[in-house]
Design a protein around this motif. Structure first.
Motif, PDB file in Angstrom:
ATOM      1  N   MET A   1      24.921  41.037  67.168  1.00  0.00           N
ATOM      2  CA  MET A   1      23.386  40.966  67.342  1.00  0.00           C
ATOM      3  C   MET A   1      23.482  41.083  65.504  1.00  0.00           C
ATOM      4  N   ALA A   2      22.808  40.392  65.160  1.00  0.00           N
ATOM      5  CA  ALA A   2      22.286  39.998  63.369  1.00  0.00           C
ATOM      6  C   ALA A   2      22.854  41.614  63.226  1.00  0.00           C
ATOM      7  N   ARG A   3      22.843  42.193  61.988  1.00  0.00           N
ATOM      8  CA  ARG A   3      22.802  43.309  60.881  1.00  0.00           C
ATOM      9  C   ARG A   3      21.877  42.913  60.375  1.00  0.00           C
ATOM     10  N   GLN A   4      20.943  44.523  59.717  1.00  0.00           N
ATOM     11  CA  GLN A   4      19.571  43.936  59.424  1.00  0.00           C
ATOM     12  C   GLN A   4      20.112  44.794  58.082  1.00  0.00           C
ATOM     13  N   VAL A   5      20.536  43.695  56.630  1.00  0.00           N
ATOM     14  CA  VAL A   5      20.734  43.882  55.420  1.00  0.00           C
ATOM     15  C   VAL A   5      19.552  43.599  54.604  1.00  0.00           C
ATOM     16  N   LEU A   6      20.163  45.291  53.408  1.00  0.00           N
ATOM     17  CA  LEU A   6      19.106  45.359  52.835  1.00  0.00           C
ATOM     18  C   LEU A   6      19.740  44.854  51.341  1.00  0.00           C
ATOM     19  N   ILE A   7      19.088  43.768  50.301  1.00  0.00           N
ATOM     20  CA  ILE A   7      20.290  44.177  48.517  1.00  0.00           C
ATOM     21  C   ILE A   7      18.473  44.012  48.277  1.00  0.00           C
ATOM     22  N   THR A   8      18.815  44.847  46.917  1.00  0.00           N
ATOM     23  CA  THR A   8      17.575  44.802  46.346  1.00  0.00           C
ATOM     24  C   THR A   8      18.045  43.831  44.765  1.00  0.00           C
ATOM     25  N   GLY A   9      17.074  43.754  44.103  1.00  0.00           N
ATOM     26  CA  GLY A   9      17.268  42.277  43.161  1.00  0.00           C
ATOM     27  C   GLY A   9      18.010  41.394  43.779  1.00  0.00           C
ATOM     28  N   GLY A  10      17.490  40.872  44.616  1.00  0.00           N
ATOM     29  CA  GLY A  10      18.243  39.977  45.671  1.00  0.00           C
ATOM     30  C   GLY A  10      18.104  38.905  45.416  1.00  0.00           C
ATOM     31  N   THR A  11      16.668  38.124  44.298  1.00  0.00           N
ATOM     32  CA  THR A  11      16.332  36.954  43.463  1.00  0.00           C
ATOM     33  C   THR A  11      17.143  36.072  42.697  1.00  0.00           C
ATOM     34  N   ARG A  12      18.450  37.159  41.824  1.00  0.00           N
ATOM     35  CA  ARG A  12      18.365  36.484  41.204  1.00  0.00           C
ATOM     36  C   ARG A  12      20.198  36.390  41.261  1.00  0.00           C
ATOM     37  N   GLY A  13      21.616  35.892  40.342  1.00  0.00           N
ATOM     38  CA  GLY A  13      22.858  35.952  39.869  1.00  0.00           C
ATOM     39  C   GLY A  13      23.288  36.311  41.139  1.00  0.00           C
ATOM     40  N   ILE A  14      23.999  37.673  41.261  1.00  0.00           N
ATOM     41  CA  ILE A  14      24.551  38.219  41.926  1.00  0.00           C
ATOM     42  C   ILE A  14      23.564  38.690  43.117  1.00  0.00           C
ATOM     43  N   GLY A  15      23.002  38.831  43.224  1.00  0.00           N
ATOM     44  CA  GLY A  15      22.379  39.535  44.368  1.00  0.00           C
ATOM     45  C   GLY A  15      21.595  38.498  45.135  1.00  0.00           C
ATOM     46  N   ARG A  16      21.216  36.881  44.356  1.00  0.00           N
ATOM     47  CA  ARG A  16      20.843  36.374  45.109  1.00  0.00           C
ATOM     48  C   ARG A  16      22.249  34.826  46.263  1.00  0.00           C
ATOM     49  N   ALA A  17      23.252  35.433  45.209  1.00  0.00           N
ATOM     50  CA  ALA A  17      24.692  34.694  46.261  1.00  0.00           C
ATOM     51  C   ALA A  17      25.307  35.533  46.975  1.00  0.00           C
ATOM     52  N   THR A  18      24.727  36.512  46.827  1.00  0.00           N
ATOM     53  CA  THR A  18      25.212  37.801  48.246  1.00  0.00           C
ATOM     54  C   THR A  18      23.780  37.767  48.907  1.00  0.00           C
ATOM     55  N   ALA A  19      23.065  37.282  49.077  1.00  0.00           N
ATOM     56  CA  ALA A  19      21.931  37.439  49.905  1.00  0.00           C
ATOM     57  C   ALA A  19      22.103  35.831  50.692  1.00  0.00           C
ATOM     58  N   ALA A  20      23.024  35.102  50.138  1.00  0.00           N
ATOM     59  CA  ALA A  20      23.056  33.418  50.829  1.00  0.00           C
ATOM     60  C   ALA A  20      24.565  34.049  51.320  1.00  0.00           C
TER      61      ALA A  20
END
Length: 237
Positions: A1-20
């Motif tokens: 089952m897919a996990r539900q992940v929340l990332i704050t500040g996720g549109t640039r830099g470290i946050g974006r890379a982590t989201a990807a």
């Protein structure tokens, strides 16, 4: 089952890379940001996005409308809050500068976890992005990151009985982010890179890889720690 992940500040830099990275693992990723384009930016990496003001408790509280349950919380939002007040500035200006720095880099993370604490599932993880600056705390950003890392230890003790791990990642100089408001001058960059053993700055992907590991099944007995990702600029024993 897919996990539900929340990332704050996720549109640039470290946050974006982590989201990807999480999206590539098949997880359902929700990112937050301040800008009006957060949803469109999140879609570029296959995530969902919502506009959220982490300095506003009411805004943070709306997360409960978006997430019935959550497996991973990544507290990535933060940054410098502008230059310090000039010499001779009034105490009110100094207080405002420090309160804003703490709100952006510490209190927002506390509010997010508090809002979702009862929705964290067993086997989950909270990972907060700190900073090497916490070791030399002398400004609101660095002091807040030091407090964030200390708070993570206490949170790990509280959530541990529920099988939720809590850790922090402390990057050194990371190139490819907007932390400094733009490219560093050549001399400052040489100084920061020269402190590393590897002779290069980190990339957002370097930090993202550590965040993803801390939320993985391979890190289930790792909690209450700060993992330094700085290329050897500061070593620990």
């Amino acid at each position: 089952m897919a996990r539900q992940v929340l990332i704050t500040g996720g549109t640039r830099g470290i946050g974006r890379a982590t989201a990807a990275r999480f999206v590539a693992l098949g997880d359902d990723v929700l990112v937050t940001g301040r800008g009006p384009d957060v949803a469109a930016t999140a879609r570029q990496v296959g995530a969902r996005g919502i506009r959220l003001d982490l300095e506003d408790p009411e805004s943070v509280g709306t997360l409960r409308d978006d997430l019935d349950a959550v497996d991973v919380v990544v507290n990535n939002a933060g940054g410098f809050v502008g230059p310090p007040p000039p010499a001779g500035a009034g105490l009110a200006d100094v207080a405002a500068h420090w309160h804003r720095g703490l709100a952006v880099n510490l209190v927002g993370a506390v509010l997010v976890v508090t809002a979702l604490e009862d929705r964290l599932r067993a086997g989950g993880a909270v990972v907060s992005v700190g900073s090497i600056g916490a070791e030399y705390a002398g400004n609101p950003y660095s002091v807040a990151k030091a407090a964030l890392q200390a708070w993570s230890v206490g949170l790990s003790e509280r959530l541990g009985p529920r099988d939720v791990t809590v850790n922090a990642v402390a990057p050194g100089y990371v190139e490819g982010t907007d932390l400094f408001g733009g490219p560093l001058d050549a001399e400052r960059r040489r100084t920061l890179v020269g402190r590393t053993s590897l002779g290069r700055p980190a990339t957002p992907e370097d930090v993202a890889g550590t965040v993803v590991f801390l939320a993985s099944a391979d890190a289930r007995h790792l909690t209450g720690q700060t993992v330094h990702v700085n290329g050897g600029a500061r070593t620990t024993r």
